[in-house]
Design a protein around this motif. Structure first.
Motif, PDB file in Angstrom:
ATOM      1  N   GLN A 359       0.825  -1.209   0.000  1.00 29.20           N
ATOM      2  CA  GLN A 359       0.000   0.000   0.000  1.00 29.20           C
ATOM      3  C   GLN A 359       0.859   1.259   0.000  1.00 29.20           C
ATOM      4  OE1 GLN A 359      -2.369  -0.846   3.532  1.00 29.20           O
ATOM      5  NE2 GLN A 359      -4.114  -1.448   2.271  1.00 29.20           N
ATOM      6  N   ALA A 360       1.943   1.257   0.770  1.00 35.40           N
ATOM      7  CA  ALA A 360       2.819   2.431   0.830  1.00 35.40           C
ATOM      8  C   ALA A 360       3.367   2.766  -0.552  1.00 35.40           C
ATOM      9  CB  ALA A 360       3.961   2.175   1.813  1.00 35.40           C
ATOM     10  N   ARG A 361       3.687   1.728  -1.330  1.00 36.66           N
ATOM     11  CA  ARG A 361       4.202   1.948  -2.682  1.00 36.66           C
ATOM     12  C   ARG A 361       3.126   2.553  -3.578  1.00 36.66           C
ATOM     13  NH1 ARG A 361       8.795  -0.142  -4.775  1.00 36.66           N
ATOM     14  NH2 ARG A 361       9.012  -1.519  -2.971  1.00 36.66           N
ATOM     15  N   ARG A 362       1.882   2.082  -3.429  1.00 35.78           N
ATOM     16  CA  ARG A 362       0.779   2.616  -4.234  1.00 35.78           C
ATOM     17  C   ARG A 362       0.517   4.091  -3.929  1.00 35.78           C
ATOM     18  NH1 ARG A 362      -2.769  -1.825  -6.227  1.00 35.78           N
ATOM     19  NH2 ARG A 362      -4.509  -0.353  -6.348  1.00 35.78           N
ATOM     20  N   MET A 363       0.637   4.459  -2.655  1.00 37.85           N
ATOM     21  CA  MET A 363       0.325   5.844  -2.270  1.00 37.85           C
ATOM     22  C   MET A 363       1.578   6.704  -2.122  1.00 37.85           C
ATOM     23  SD  MET A 363      -0.801   5.249   1.725  1.00 37.85           S
ATOM     24  CE  MET A 363      -2.015   4.016   1.296  1.00 37.85           C
ATOM     25  N   ASN A 364       2.754   6.123  -2.427  1.00 35.66           N
ATOM     26  CA  ASN A 364       4.028   6.834  -2.352  1.00 35.66           C
ATOM     27  C   ASN A 364       4.252   7.453  -0.975  1.00 35.66           C
ATOM     28  OD1 ASN A 364       6.519   7.670  -3.410  1.00 35.66           O
ATOM     29  ND2 ASN A 364       5.709   9.667  -4.012  1.00 35.66           N
ATOM     30  N   PRO A 375      15.050   7.569   0.986  1.00 34.51           N
ATOM     31  CA  PRO A 375      13.900   7.126   1.790  1.00 34.51           C
ATOM     32  C   PRO A 375      13.476   5.707   1.426  1.00 34.51           C
ATOM     33  CG  PRO A 375      13.164   8.593   0.052  1.00 34.51           C
ATOM     34  CD  PRO A 375      14.664   8.567  -0.027  1.00 34.51           C
ATOM     35  N   GLU A 376      12.721   5.067   2.324  1.00 35.17           N
ATOM     36  CA  GLU A 376      12.227   3.706   2.118  1.00 35.17           C
ATOM     37  C   GLU A 376      10.705   3.692   2.252  1.00 35.17           C
ATOM     38  OE1 GLU A 376      14.114   0.839   4.753  1.00 35.17           O
ATOM     39  OE2 GLU A 376      15.737   2.273   5.122  1.00 35.17           O
ATOM     40  N   PHE A 377      10.124   2.613   1.762  1.00 35.11           N
ATOM     41  CA  PHE A 377       8.690   2.422   1.957  1.00 35.11           C
ATOM     42  C   PHE A 377       8.464   1.706   3.286  1.00 35.11           C
ATOM     43  CE2 PHE A 377       8.928   2.516  -2.738  1.00 35.11           C
ATOM     44  CZ  PHE A 377       8.023   3.535  -2.980  1.00 35.11           C
ATOM     45  N   PRO A 378       7.582   2.228   4.134  1.00 41.81           N
ATOM     46  CA  PRO A 378       7.250   1.517   5.376  1.00 41.81           C
ATOM     47  C   PRO A 378       6.278   0.372   5.093  1.00 41.81           C
ATOM     48  CG  PRO A 378       5.891   3.462   5.195  1.00 41.81           C
ATOM     49  CD  PRO A 378       6.821   3.480   3.994  1.00 41.81           C
ATOM     50  N   HIS A 379       6.012  -0.412   6.112  1.00 38.30           N
ATOM     51  CA  HIS A 379       4.988  -1.443   6.031  1.00 38.30           C
ATOM     52  C   HIS A 379       3.713  -0.931   6.696  1.00 38.30           C
ATOM     53  CE1 HIS A 379       7.799  -5.174   5.396  1.00 38.30           C
ATOM     54  NE2 HIS A 379       7.965  -4.229   4.488  1.00 38.30           N
ATOM     55  N   THR A 380       2.575  -1.266   6.111  1.00 37.72           N
ATOM     56  CA  THR A 380       1.286  -0.864   6.689  1.00 37.72           C
ATOM     57  C   THR A 380       0.520  -2.096   7.145  1.00 37.72           C
ATOM     58  OG1 THR A 380       0.153  -0.889   4.533  1.00 37.72           O
ATOM     59  CG2 THR A 380       1.157   1.189   5.236  1.00 37.72           C
ATOM     60  N   LEU A 381      -0.174  -1.949   8.255  1.00 39.33           N
ATOM     61  CA  LEU A 381      -0.984  -3.033   8.818  1.00 39.33           C
ATOM     62  C   LEU A 381      -2.351  -2.484   9.174  1.00 39.33           C
ATOM     63  CD1 LEU A 381       2.134  -3.142  10.233  1.00 39.33           C
ATOM     64  CD2 LEU A 381       1.271  -5.396  10.861  1.00 39.33           C
ATOM     65  N   ASN A 382      -3.344  -3.352   9.127  1.00 41.08           N
ATOM     66  CA  ASN A 382      -4.690  -2.945   9.531  1.00 41.08           C
ATOM     67  C   ASN A 382      -5.399  -4.103  10.197  1.00 41.08           C
ATOM     68  OD1 ASN A 382      -6.601  -4.349   7.402  1.00 41.08           O
ATOM     69  ND2 ASN A 382      -4.887  -3.498   6.231  1.00 41.08           N
TER      70      ASN A 382
END
Length: 426
Positions: A359-364, A375-382
């Protein structure tokens, strides 16, 4: 969204993962498109280099008073070809982008392989099924007889798959939401948010609802806005397009919102009661984590969801979703399934997922470590903490009495203004 470099280097493993997910995605078509892009890009770069060299030559020839018509004619041809190539490359890039947006996440190595929910292994069990010396009723029958659930008038107002909560039922729904928010904010450290209940197309795309699942959403006529299917959408997108400092990580958010789902393709399923509604309430948990911390965070988030059920004294089990049942954006998911005596079945009441950087990659959305340049992409959890309507169902069915009354769980009594039992109407 998957990393295009990862796909290029791991074509076979991507194909295998998509096969395990039952995803109908043509990887070979993308490979052909990507190869075509590389060919065109190489030609365009070669021609642009030629144009630069020829431009310098023309300038030199003119300076010397020599004829440059041949070179200028060639430049005209080259410019036309470059223009055509740039247009074709732009079209291919958009096709590639649309393809990438349609591809689900890769399952984590610990996600079990299977075709559907029948392959989901149980990983935990808490409590015991309540022993009832009478035939338990379903929540919709209890709620209707006790005057708390009005399906007849909700149908008049909005049609099927809606409900009007009245009196004690409205208060119990509100009490459950308040209780859940208190636990997640005061005990588990989530920041409470109130978000928009409608969001734009970019926001829906960021978490993966669009473009693939538009038919499952409610869209506003004459507006490119959508009603949220879950607070995961606005909460996860809070920092879309931004670069977070490392010191701001991790981030934890929670929100109580209505959720709106068309339930496309579910006609005939759960037509009675609160299990599958077009509008329902949910307390959501969202976390933004450093990649190395996300799987520990997933286990912790699952524990935060479980704690609600345990405090309510509700028997449940935890299953790990298999590759054929896992959600589009998730790489690993736990489902919490609560026991419903009236239905004599376990029903999902929470899903807790790690989406890694999909998701982080999709929303930059990115973060920068202290002292790092890139910078790096973080991980998202829900995760649901919990679905309020389904928790209402679980309380009503598990705490029903032989005379049709419902005992309020001890933990909820302060939220119910001291009400301890809901009695049948006289």
């Amino acid at each position: 969204m998957l990393d295009i470099k990862f796909i290029r280097k791991n074509i076979d493993s991507v194909k295998e993962a998509l096969k395990n997910r039952n995803a109908k995605v043509d990887v070979d078509a993308f490979v052909q498109l990507d190869e075509k892009r590389r060919e065109l890009l190489a030609e365009a770069e070669s021609l642009k280099a030629e144009r630069n060299a020829t431009s310098k030559l023309v300038g030199q020839l003119k300076k010397n008073g020599e004829d440059a018509s041949e070179q200028m004619a060639r430049m005209s041809t080259v410019n036309e070809r470059i223009k055509a190539l740039d247009s074709e490359l732009k079209d291919i890039d958009e096709q590639s982008r649309q393809w990438l947006l349609s591809v689900p996440n890769m399952p984590h190595e610990s996600t079990p392989i299977g075709n559907d929910e029948t392959a989901n292994p149980q990983v935990a069990l808490w409590g015991e099924k309540p022993v009832m010396d009478f035939e338990p009723k379903e929540h919709w029958e209890l709620g209707t007889k006790l005057g708390g659930l009005d399906f007849e008038r909700s149908a008049k107002l909005a049609g099927s798959r809606f409900v009007v909560y009245r009196g004690w039922a409205a208060r119990l729904e509100r009490a459950l939401a308040q209780f859940m928010l208190d636990v997640q904010t005061m005990e588990n450290g989530y920041e409470e948010c109130i978000t928009p209940y409608m969001v734009n197309r970019a926001t829906m795309t960021g978490t993966g609802q669009l473009p693939k699942f538009e038919e499952d959403l409610f869209k506003l006529e004459n507006w490119d806005y959508f009603m949220i299917p879950t607070a995961e959408v606005p909460l996860t997108n809070l920092y879309s397009g931004e670069i977070l400092p490392e010191d701001q990580m991790p981030m934890r958010f929670t929100a109580f919102t209505p959720c709106f789902r068309s339930e496309a393709g579910s006609y005939g399923k759960d037509t009675k009661g609160l299990i599958r509604q077009h509008q329902f309430h949910k307390v959501e948990m969202v976390r933004i984590e450093k990649p190395e911390d996300s799987y520990d965070a997933l286990e912790e988030m699952r524990g935060h969801a479980e704690s609600i059920l345990q405090k309510l004294g509700l028997h449940y089990r935890v299953v790990s979703l298999c590759t054929g049942d896992i959600g589009f954006s998730a790489t690993k998911t736990y489902d919490l399934e609560v026991w419903l005596p009236g239905q004599n079945a376990y029903r999902e009441i929470s899903s807790c997922s790690n989406c890694e950087d999909f998701q982080a990659r999709r929303m930059n959305m990115r973060f920068r470590r202290n002292g790092a340049k890139k910078p790096e992409f973080p991980h998202t959890l829900n995760g649901s903490g919990l679905a309020v309507g389904r928790t209402f169902v679980a309380v009503v069915e598990n705490y029903q009495q032989p005379d049709g009354s419902i005992v309020i769980p001890e933990i909820l009594k302060p939220y119910m203004g001291g009400v301890e039992i809901i009695r049948p109407l006289s």
